[in-house]
Design a protein around this motif. Sequence first.
Motif, mmCIF file in Angstrom:
data_model
loop_
_atom_site.group_PDB
_atom_site.id
_atom_site.type_symbol
_atom_site.label_atom_id
_atom_site.label_comp_id
_atom_site.label_asym_id
_atom_site.label_seq_id
_atom_site.Cartn_x
_atom_site.Cartn_y
_atom_site.Cartn_z
ATOM 1 N N PRO A 148 -3.201 -1.431 -7.119
ATOM 2 C CA PRO A 148 -3.357 -0.264 -8.004
ATOM 3 C C PRO A 148 -2.047 0.459 -8.298
ATOM 4 C CG PRO A 148 -5.092 -0.299 -6.352
ATOM 5 C CD PRO A 148 -4.137 -1.401 -5.990
ATOM 6 N N ARG B 115 -7.982 0.426 -12.405
ATOM 7 C CA ARG B 115 -6.545 0.186 -12.562
ATOM 8 C C ARG B 115 -6.226 -1.306 -12.399
ATOM 9 N NH1 ARG B 115 -1.950 0.742 -15.024
ATOM 10 N NH2 ARG B 115 -0.213 0.073 -13.741
ATOM 11 N N ARG B 116 -6.830 -1.930 -11.376
ATOM 12 C CA ARG B 116 -6.640 -3.374 -11.196
ATOM 13 C C ARG B 116 -7.073 -4.131 -12.446
ATOM 14 N NH1 ARG B 116 -6.192 -5.627 -5.955
ATOM 15 N NH2 ARG B 116 -6.192 -4.072 -4.293
ATOM 16 N N TYR C 17 0.842 -1.213 0.000
ATOM 17 C CA TYR C 17 0.000 0.000 0.000
ATOM 18 C C TYR C 17 0.872 1.256 0.000
ATOM 19 C CZ TYR C 17 1.358 0.569 4.864
ATOM 20 O OH TYR C 17 2.097 0.739 5.991
ATOM 21 N N LYS D 116 -11.303 6.705 1.087
ATOM 22 C CA LYS D 116 -10.868 5.722 0.092
ATOM 23 C C LYS D 116 -12.026 5.197 -0.762
ATOM 24 C CE LYS D 116 -7.260 3.202 0.460
ATOM 25 N NZ LYS D 116 -6.338 2.102 0.799
ATOM 26 N N GLU E 182 -12.148 3.863 -9.285
ATOM 27 C CA GLU E 182 -10.965 4.230 -10.067
ATOM 28 C C GLU E 182 -9.811 3.238 -9.798
ATOM 29 O OE1 GLU E 182 -7.996 7.839 -9.316
ATOM 30 O OE2 GLU E 182 -10.127 8.397 -9.268
ATOM 31 N N LYS E 183 -9.652 2.846 -8.535
ATOM 32 C CA LYS E 183 -8.590 1.885 -8.182
ATOM 33 C C LYS E 183 -8.888 0.523 -8.798
ATOM 34 C CE LYS E 183 -6.425 4.655 -5.239
ATOM 35 N NZ LYS E 183 -5.094 5.204 -5.506
ATOM 36 N N GLU F 23 0.462 4.038 -2.600
ATOM 37 C CA GLU F 23 -0.817 4.734 -2.418
ATOM 38 C C GLU F 23 -0.728 5.706 -1.244
ATOM 39 O OE1 GLU F 23 -4.836 2.725 -3.046
ATOM 40 O OE2 GLU F 23 -3.471 1.017 -2.802
#
Length: 372
Positions: free
Chosen positions: A351, A255-256, A11, A245, A251-252, A14
Motif C-alpha cells: 500500500p 490502494r493495492r 511495512y 489494522k 482501504e489498503k 505504514e
Amino acid sequence: MSTAGIPVWTYRDEYEEDRTRMLEIVDRVFSSGRLILGDEVKRFEERFAAYCGAHHGIGVSSGTDALFLALKALDIGPGDEVITVANTAVPTVAAVRATGAKPVFVDVEEETFLMDVRKLEQAITARTKAILPVHLFGQSVDMEPLAAIARQRKLFILEDCAQAAGAACAGKRVGSLGDVAAFSFYPTKVLGGYGDGGMVVTDDAELAARVKRLRFYGMEKAYYSREEGYNSRLDEVHAAILDFKLTALDEKVARRRGIAERYSRELAGVGDIVLPVTGRERTHQFYTYTVRTRRRDKLMGYLIERGIETKINYPVPVHLMSGYRFLGYQPGSLPVTERLAGEILSLPLFPGLSDDEAGAVIEAIRACFAAP
Ligand SMILES: *Cc1c(COP(=O)(O)O)cnc(C)c1O
C-alpha cells in the motif's frame, strides 16, 4: 525521482504513518495486566470472523498452526489424504504433514495459477478426507464447482486464506466458502501484523470449540486437559494491533488494486509479458502482482541492477523440493505448476508504494524489453 531502492515489499512507511496509534495500542495492552487470551483476542476474533462472513474465529500463533489445528479438529491424521496444490507456500504442505496425513497434489490453472478444479476428481481416493484449496496471491479458487465435488464425495473443505483476507468468490468472502478456513497475519500478508499470528474461522460451533481447546493444551478450564492439545495462542498485543489494522484493510486493498490496475494498463503488450487474470465472479486482493515472461531471469536481473527488487513466488514447487521428495512426485508430474515456476515474477506491491515508484517499475520493465 531516482529508481534506487524500490523494495518488493516493506511495512516501514505504514509504520511511520501509524506510529503514534501503534505505540498507544502497545502501551494500552502492556499496561492492562493481561497479555494472553484476554479481551483483545476475543474482540479481534469476533470482528475478523464477522468480516469474513463467518460465526466463529479462533486466534492462533500462525497461519501454519491455523491449518494444522483445523485439520486436527477435523480428525485428519495418519492414513488420510488431503488434496491440495504444490504451487503454494511450503506451510500449506507442512501443516498437512504435521498431522501425519498425506498431501496429494493437483495441478493449477494456467491463467490464475490456482487449483485446477477440473483435475480434482481424478485425485480423490478412498482415503481422501479433505480438499485444501489455496487462495494464492490474493484471489479465491473457483469455489462453486469445488464445493459441489466436496458435497457429492462427502469431503471437508479447508480453505488456505493466508494470502487472501477479504477476497470474494460469487459475492462471499473467503473463510466462509468451506467448512473451516485458516488465515495468517504474517507481516507481509494483506492483513499483516508486527510478528506471527493466525486465525481459524468457521461457522461450525463444535469445530470452533475444538480448535479453541486444541490451541490451549486441550483445556476448556484451567489445568485440566479434556483431550491432548498444543500451545498455539495469538498474543493480546498482536490481536489489538490487528484489530486496528482490520479497520483500514479495505482501504489498503483499494490502494493495492489501484497500483495493480496501473501495472496492467501500462504493461499490456510489453514484450511477452502475461498479466495476472482475475477469475470469473472473483475479486483480487493483490497480495502479489505476479506476471509471466519467458525472459524472467533476464528481467529480474535488469531490474535489480536498477535498484528494483522483485520476487519469485515460488521458484521451486513444493513437490520438487528435497524436503518433500519422499512424497514420490517426479519432475513432469505437475506440468503447469512446473512451467510457471520458471516464468513467474512478482513486482513491487504494497500500500505504501508511491505513484512515482510504480511508474519507475513500469519504465524499467518497458526499457528491459525494448533493449536488444
Ligand atoms: C504465509 C502462508 C501460510 C503460513 O502462514 P504463517 O503465518 O507464516 O505460518 C500458509 N499458506 C500460505 C499460502 C501462505 O502464504
